[in-house]
Design a protein around this motif. Structure first.
Motif: not given
Length: 1438
Positions: A302-304, A394-398, A422-430
């Motif tokens: 995720s960081r990369n 909710r998937d909220v992006y701003y 998006t990456i921060s929200r799903y950082r544990n979603d492979g």
């Protein structure tokens, strides 16, 4: 891995059917609707043709049809094999073809990733070879049907479906169904997608091996069955006789073993019970470690990805808006009907053409009505509430656009910010991380570029969002490319359908056209007035509590609130301005109460701004000047400016004292806020990244964009006489005068508050951006922004100027001061140089180079303006000097590129040496460059650039020779070669392509300003081009051609192809005689009947013949290395006499043992008649790397000696030592070489006794491409790839000490190493500009012989030794760089500390003036645009 058990036909059908059901159940409902089985070959190829038309339209060409055809041809025999065991093979094949069609259909929507899918299909195809042989075998042998082969086929079938299933998951989102247990366990072992695909392909290949192992086992069983039957019959009789005797003995042993077995079983049960508990504990610990490892990998990925996406800092506006929002305000939006319908998907507006439809809501409002605060309230509300009937948020992006920040006002910055969220929200979603890792790989399979490109970011935006996503986008009108942004956003909405909420002013025309009218929500004034009532009541109560308003008037608070609401008329910004205005210290309590009593009707920003300006004008003169200059700097600033930089700008305006404590920044900000009557507020500076020292630096800003618009429109001093407002309302200059004044301020900072020398205080030492900011604050801002003010000035003056309307007096005064300061700046070379150094040392890296086009635009305006207004204070000399600066800045950018960003200190050293001229910059004269540019022959049909180029510096370093080969135009036509390969049945005549080639040979004087001494042209015979051309045509797609060339160390003789040539002076000193003779080559082509006839080879088992030429250092000998197409190699040593005519004689020849790889390099001994080389091959039944020494004038076999070999490491030849007793070889991938003694019987007369060898004498000497002239018996030897070395041997200790000169794209470095464990040193000989191919040259270092001499770095070109197969790259002729020599003053070369010069000399005196180390204004006098400083002038003259 165990083999599968045999299965019946019914079980096979069941297993294939279960695999089909598992694949279909893994698809989402949407993808299942796209899926359909592919029943026939024609249907599959018809889809391939349709897909090729789609992909070709997007990518400009694709190999999709060929890839699908290869997949079909590879899989068809496999399905025939399945049909032998399973009757429903067509349905099984239809599932595979349908799945493949689904993957390609989904992948075609993502342009950036389609090539990766094609490569996946090619790898999949490679695993399905040889199934035709399996089909023939299985169809003939009925016994195979009872084997385990059907089970292996089922496993392979399941593997293929899993690969296609993984491919489908890359391009689709999960449908939310529960995962199987195997998937949950598999998620613990998550790997990046490319490793996951590789694992699946490896599993498929392993199962393929299992299939062939089963067939092999069956074959062995058949052979052994008959043999076993014969042996069994023979031994049956023997066993029968022995059975009776052994039966009684066996029975007794059986009873004993049974008793022992029962004892062991009891012991095993006890141990198993104890081990199970321990195993459970270990298993639990392993699982926990796997989970931790998986979490760490996911976090690292995720960081990369976030670093690759490179999003700007986007949450600062949200945090600031939260602080501005009063409790119980900004909640009316949640009660609005259109908002609720939008949130609940109840809007039913029709979709506009190329625009938006339902699920898109546009909220518009007037400037200052509180749109940003409303947006922050919506974001917080949506994030705090879950989806209906679900617990997940909710998937909220701003994103908030900011017009003043270049990093936050573009469409690409919004894309990157949304993707980062998006990456921060799903950082544990492979699955989600896999998609981004997939995108990070470029089409060639290498790792992705450091920062994602804009096209990739747009694709990622589509890939990361879903129909459940909610986008909140504020300030659309502040986006500089909002039309492109809204166009992309509309495409995303049409393809995915997320909810989108847009907030902006009502003047965005594209939103009026693109959003349906029913989806517009205009800010309702009654709702906003309710919030203003709450805000006013709270703020007024705070004013009463703080004693700013009198306590006795608190009873009037309700009336004051009503007046505030009436005056604001729905504008929150107006209410904030009134509250801030009331806090001004320049009013008493009665005056503050009088403000509220005057509010009787709705007021706009113009009235409140008028009051603010009147108050500022009535304040003390110091406060008025402070407010005027601060507002000018903040409004017209092209880059963010910190409070410290702003204060230094006020020092330049003579408003503040230059002596101040940096810790009092907050006091300064308080003074500015009070002087500006509340229109300015504090904010953190967000320049650069979060790791930058400028990040969160204290800064000031106007409270709203509308305030600056009103102040500039109604209270500015105009550049025209007719447009000036009353003087009591003039507070700041207009955009024309303001930009001009700000540019003058920056130039004054560079002239009078910055040292006229290296910013670090020493030549050669770099100043960091942090040091520049702390020691010379505002210099970094001034260096970048003074040119940025000029295009704004030119644009504004073009808008404001009118014919026959004279310029105002303030404009003329400011223009006069600007031109005087600019002329002073241009005529001070040191100041111009320090400007360039400061520019490339700053943190403002988003502006890569000085915008010379800005100065060009000002020059163009000045010329035109002088024609219309001759009274303008602009001199023609100034215009010429500005043009010179533009030319030289462009030369700097073109020559040095972005390398100055890494080494800005070269401004005071090497920079001017590589420029065409340096009239504007200070020149240290430390570096001088001399190019040896070859000129093309005057022949028709030749290209401008040579196809091959070789240069060499003579032994003394005083001369340099350049040998070039020029090809005919037919050689560059790749169609003839491709056509010959395509139609390989017919021979091709190579006569035309081998004709018309020309070689040129030039000799140059290798001194500063050196001239060409001689030049000859030599036509190349077609027969000599035949062997190189056959080699070139043999490699179908190669762009390399082998052209054997060499130059002897005296540079008077050279060899090209099969010809040896020598230059002789004639009676006319301007002409040279050329003598030539043929070399004794083994020309195999001469034995052929049709020597120029060539036909494409059917197989590639043989390599074409090649040869190379090497000259000796001190004797007139050369070596020919001939490599035949059969793989045999031979070395021929020849002597040549060029004193009288030119003749060649063969001294000795030897054939190298077969089975060896090609010898890369031959090295002559510096004094003896010995040749050394390294080779890899099979020696004495083992593969080894070996070093050989050949005394070529002695008899074989005593003249050959194997001096070093190794079967572990591969090594290369380094060279002979100058003492002549050692040969140096070095293992690959290591730095320190191995020293090998030369056998004594090969040495004629050793120069030293083995016990009397001085340590300084044992250095590797110059080879055929020596780099450094011999100084005190030592020299540097090239080893290829831009590296040259010198190694010393201490005979007392045995330690090696090395000195290496290595070239890179940034410069030439000399480093010392040793195997004694002592630390090494490094020094930079010269920093190079942006030279393409500089690291592919060979450097000859000629040390100075006298104190006044310069170090000479001669760059020799030889791309043949730097390419594979010793061939010339057509795209690298000369490496992109002509032969060149750099002359360096050794005093500018430092080792370790800057105060220590090379060779023990002291560094040069700083003749560029004494630089003050603190910011203090230098004494100056501006008179007629000239900078007068007698002391500095005297120093420059000295």
């Amino acid at each position: 891995m165990g083999a599968p058990e045999p299965a019946q036909a019914g079980q096979s059908i069941c297993h294939f059917d279960s695999a089909r059901k598992a694949f279909l159940s893994s698809l989402s409902p949407q993808d299942r609707g796209l899926y359909g089985p592919c029943e026939s070959k024609d249907e599959l190829f018809q889809f391939a043709e349709q897909l090729r038309s789609i992909v070709t339209a997007k990518l400009g060409g694709s190999r999709i049809v060929g890839a699908i055809r290869d997949v079909h041809d590879a899989f068809e025999p496999y399905f025939k094999v399945i049909e032998i065991f399973v009757s429903s093979s067509p349905e099984i094949a239809a599932l595979i073809w349908g799945s493949l069609r689904l993957v390609l259909q989904l992948a075609s929507n993502f342009v950036s990733f389609f090539d990766n899918v094609i490569r996946l299909l090619e790898k999949l195809t490679s695993t399905f070879r040889q199934y035709a042989d399996v089909f023939d075998l299985c169809s003939k042998c009925e016994e195979l049907r009872a084997s385990r082969i059907p089970n292996v086929l089922e496993v392979i079938y399941t593997d293929v479906l899993e690969v296609l299933q993984s491919a489908v998951r890359i391009f689709t989102r999960s449908d939310g169904t529960a995962k199987r247990t195997t998937v949950v366990v598999g998620s613990l072992m998550w790997k990046p997608f490319h490793l996951r695909f590789q694992d699946q392909l490896d599993t498929l290949a392993e199962h393929r091996k299992s299939l062939f192992r089963e067939i092999s086992i069956w074959h062995v069983n058949i052979l052994t069955r008959d043999r076993a039957r014969e042996v069994a019959e023979h031994s049956a009789n023997i066993r029968y006789r022995e059975l009776n005797a052994a039966e009684l003995k066996d029975a007794s042993e059986e009873r004993n073993l049974a008793s022992e077995e029962r004892s062991l079983a009891d012991l095993e049960r006890r141990q198993a019970s104890e081990a199970r508990g321990h195993t459970r504990t270990l298993l639990s610990q392993i699982q926990q470690r796997l989970q931790n490892l998986e979490a760490g990998r996911m976090e690292s990925s995720s960081r990369n990805i976030i670093h690759w996406v490179s999003a700007p800092i986007f949450n600062e506006v949200l945090e600031r808006s939260r602080k501005l929002r009063q409790p119980e305000t900004a909640t009316w939006i949640f009660r609005e009907e259109k908002y609720r319908k939008w949130l609940n998907n109840e809007l039913s507006a029709p979709t506009t053409s190329n625009g938006f439809g339902e699920s898109v809501l546009w909220i518009s409002g007037n400037p200052g009505s509180g749109k940003t605060v409303i947006a922050s309230s919506i974001i917080d509300h949506l994030k705090s509430t879950a989806l209906p009937h679900q617990d997940s948020p909710r998937d909220v992006y701003y994103y908030f656009f900011e017009y003043k920040l270049d990093t936050n006002n573009t469409a690409c910055s919004a894309y990157r910010s949304i993707i980062a969220q998006t990456i921060s929200r799903y950082r544990n979603d492979g699955q989600m991380i896999n998609k981004f890792l997939f995108a990070m790989l470029d089409p060639n399979g290498n790792s992705g570029q450091p920062i994602a490109g804009e096209a990739t970011v747009r694709d990622l935006l589509t890939l990361s969002l879903s129909s459940n996503s909610i986008l909140i986008l504020d300030g659309i009108d502040e986006c500089v490319d909002y039309e492109a942004f809204l166009g992309t956003l509309a495409e995303v909405w049409r393809s995915i359908g997320p909810k989108i909420l847009l907030l902006s002013r009502a003047n965005v025309a594209i939103l009026r056209r693109g959003v349906p009218v029913d989806n517009w929500l205009v800010f309702p004034k009654p709702r906003v007035s309710e919030d203003i009532t709450i805000f006013s009541d709270c703020e007024l109560q705070r004013l009463f509590d703080e004693g700013i308003l009198p306590i006795h008037a608190e009873s009037q608070k309700e009336d004051m609130v009503q007046r505030m609401v009436s005056g604001a008329d729905g504008m929150f910004l107006w209410a904030r301005l009134v509250i801030n205005f009331t806090r001004s210290p320049y009013m008493d309590m009665n005056q503050r109460l009088h403000i509220f009593s005057q509010i009787n009707a709705p007021e706009g920003l113009e009235i409140i701004s008028r009051r603010i300006v009147e108050l500022i004008k009535q304040s003390p003169k110091f406060a008025e000047n402070l407010a005027s200059k601060v507002l000018m700097q903040l409004i017209y600033a092209p880059c963010p400016i910190s409070s410290r930089q702003l204060r230094q700008a006020l020092v330049i305006h003579d408003i503040l004292n230059p002596d101040w404590d940096p810790d009092t920044v907050r006091e300064f900000e308080d003074s500015v806020i009070m002087a500006c009557a509340g229109v300015v507020e504090r904010c953190p500076l967000h320049q650069g990244t979060s790791e930058s020292f400028l990040y969160n630096e204290p800064a000031l800003r106007l409270i709203h964009r509308s305030v600056s618009e009103v102040l500039v429109e109604h209270h500015a001093i105009s550049c025209l006489q007719e447009d000036n407002a009353p003087s009591q309302l003039q507070l700041l200059p207009d955009v024309v005068i303001g930009n001009l004044c700000s540019a003058t301020t920056c130039l004054k900072q560079l002239l009078f508050y910055t040292p006229a020398g290296p910013l670090s205080g020493d030549i050669g030492r770099k100043v960091t951006a942090n040091t520049l900011y702390s020691q010379f604050c505002f210099t970094d801002y001034a260096a970048v922004c003074w040119l940025l003010y000029l295009p704004s000035f030119v644009t504004a003056v073009a808008t404001k100027s009118r014919p026959y309307v004279p310029w105002s007096a303030p404009f003329m005064r400011e223009m006069s001061e600007f031109t005087a300061v600019l002329q002073c700046f241009l005529r001070n070379q040191r100041t111009v140089s320090v400007w360039i150094e400061a520019f490339y040392s700053t943190e403002y890296t988003h502006i890569v180079h000085p915008p010379s086009e800005a100065l060009e635009s000002f020059v163009t305006w000045a010329r035109n303006a002088l024609q219309q207004s001759p009274m303008l204070p602009i001199q023609l000399d100034l215009i010429k000097e500005m043009g010179d600066l533009v030319t030289e800045v462009q030369d700097v950018i073109r020559t040095w590129g972005e390398s100055l960003r890494d080494t800005p200190q070269t401004v005071w050293d090497e920079m001017t040496g590589f420029l065409n001229s340096s009239r504007c910059f200070w020149n240290s004269n430390s570096t001088e460059v001399s190019y040896q540019r070859t000129s093309a022959p005057l022949h028709c049909g030749l290209k401008r650039d040579p196809v091959a180029l070789l240069s060499r510096t003579s032994r003394s370093g005083d001369r340099k020779a350049v040998l070039s080969v020029w090809a005919n135009a037919l050689f560059y036509d790749g169609n003839s070669k491709a056509k010959a390969w395509q139609d390989g049945r017919w021979p091709v005549d190579l006569t035309a392509i081998c004709s018309g080639w020309v070689a040129t040979y030039e000799v140059w004087n290798n001194q500063p300003g050196g001239k060409r001494l001689a030049r000859v042209e030599m036509p190349i015979a077609p027969s000599q081009m035949l062997i190189p051309m056959r080699s070139y045509w043999y490699h179908r797609f190669s762009t390399e051609i082998n052209l054997p060339m060499a130059i002897d160390p005296s540079v008077s003789t050279f060899a090209i192809l099969g010809t040896l040539a020598s230059l002789k002076p004639s009676t006319d000193r301007h002409e040279m005689k050329l003598f030539t003779c043929q070399l004794p080559l083994e020309d195999e082509a001469a034995q052929e009947v049709h020597r120029f006839s060539w036909q494409a080879p059917i197989t590639h088992n043989k390599q074409p013949a090649m040869y190379s030429i090497t000259f000796a250092m001190k004797v007139d000998h050369l070596a020919l290395l001939n490599w035949k197409d059969s793989g045999e190699q031979s070395i021929t040593v020849c002597g040549y006499n060029h004193h009288v005519g030119l003749e060649v004689r063969v001294l000795h020849a030897v054939h190298v043992e077969s089975g060896m790889m090609r010898i890369e390099r031959l090295i002559f001994h510096p004094d003896q008649k010995i040749l050394g080389y390294c080779v890899q091959g099979r020696l004495i039944r083992k593969w080894k790397s070996a070093a050989f020494i050949w005394g070529y004038e002695k008899d074989l076999p005593q003249s050959f000696s194997l001096i070093y070999d190794s079967h572990i490491q591969m090594f290369e030849a380094v060279g002979f030592s100058s003492c002549g007793l050692f040969f140096l070889v070095r293992p690959r991938f290591t730095d320190v070489p191995h020293v090998v003694h030369i056998p004594e019987h090969l040495l004629e007369q050793p120069p030293y006794s083995p016990f009397e060898v001085p340590s300084q004498a044992c250095m590797p000497s110059s080879s055929h491409t020596s780099l450094v002239s011999t100084v005190a018996g030592t020299s540097l030897t090239p080893t290829g790839h831009g590296s040259s070395e010198l190694w010393g041997i201490n005979t007392a200790t045995g330690y090696l000490s090395g000195l290496a000169v290595k070239a890179s794209a940034s410069g030439i470095d000399m480093t010392s190493t040793s195997n004694s464990g002592l630390p090494g040193h490094s020094m930079r000989l010269v920093t190079l500009p942006k030279w393409r191919g500089a690291n592919e040259t060979i450097q000859r270092i000629v040390l100075p012989k006298a104190e006044e001499d310069r170090l000479k770095i001669s760059f020799d070109i030889d791309t043949q030794s730097l390419s594979t197969h010793s061939a010339y790259q057509l795209s690298k002729a000369g490496g992109g760089l002509p032969p060149v020599t750099v002359f360096r003053d050794t005093r500018f070369i430092t080792l370790g500390q800057p105060s220590t010069g090379m060779l023990g000399t002291a560094p040069p005196p700083l003749t560029i003036g004494d630089a003050p180390r603190q910011q203090s204004k230098r004494k100056h006098d501006v008179k007629d645009g000239l900078y007068s400083d007698e002391e500095d002038t005297a120093k420059r003259r000295r």
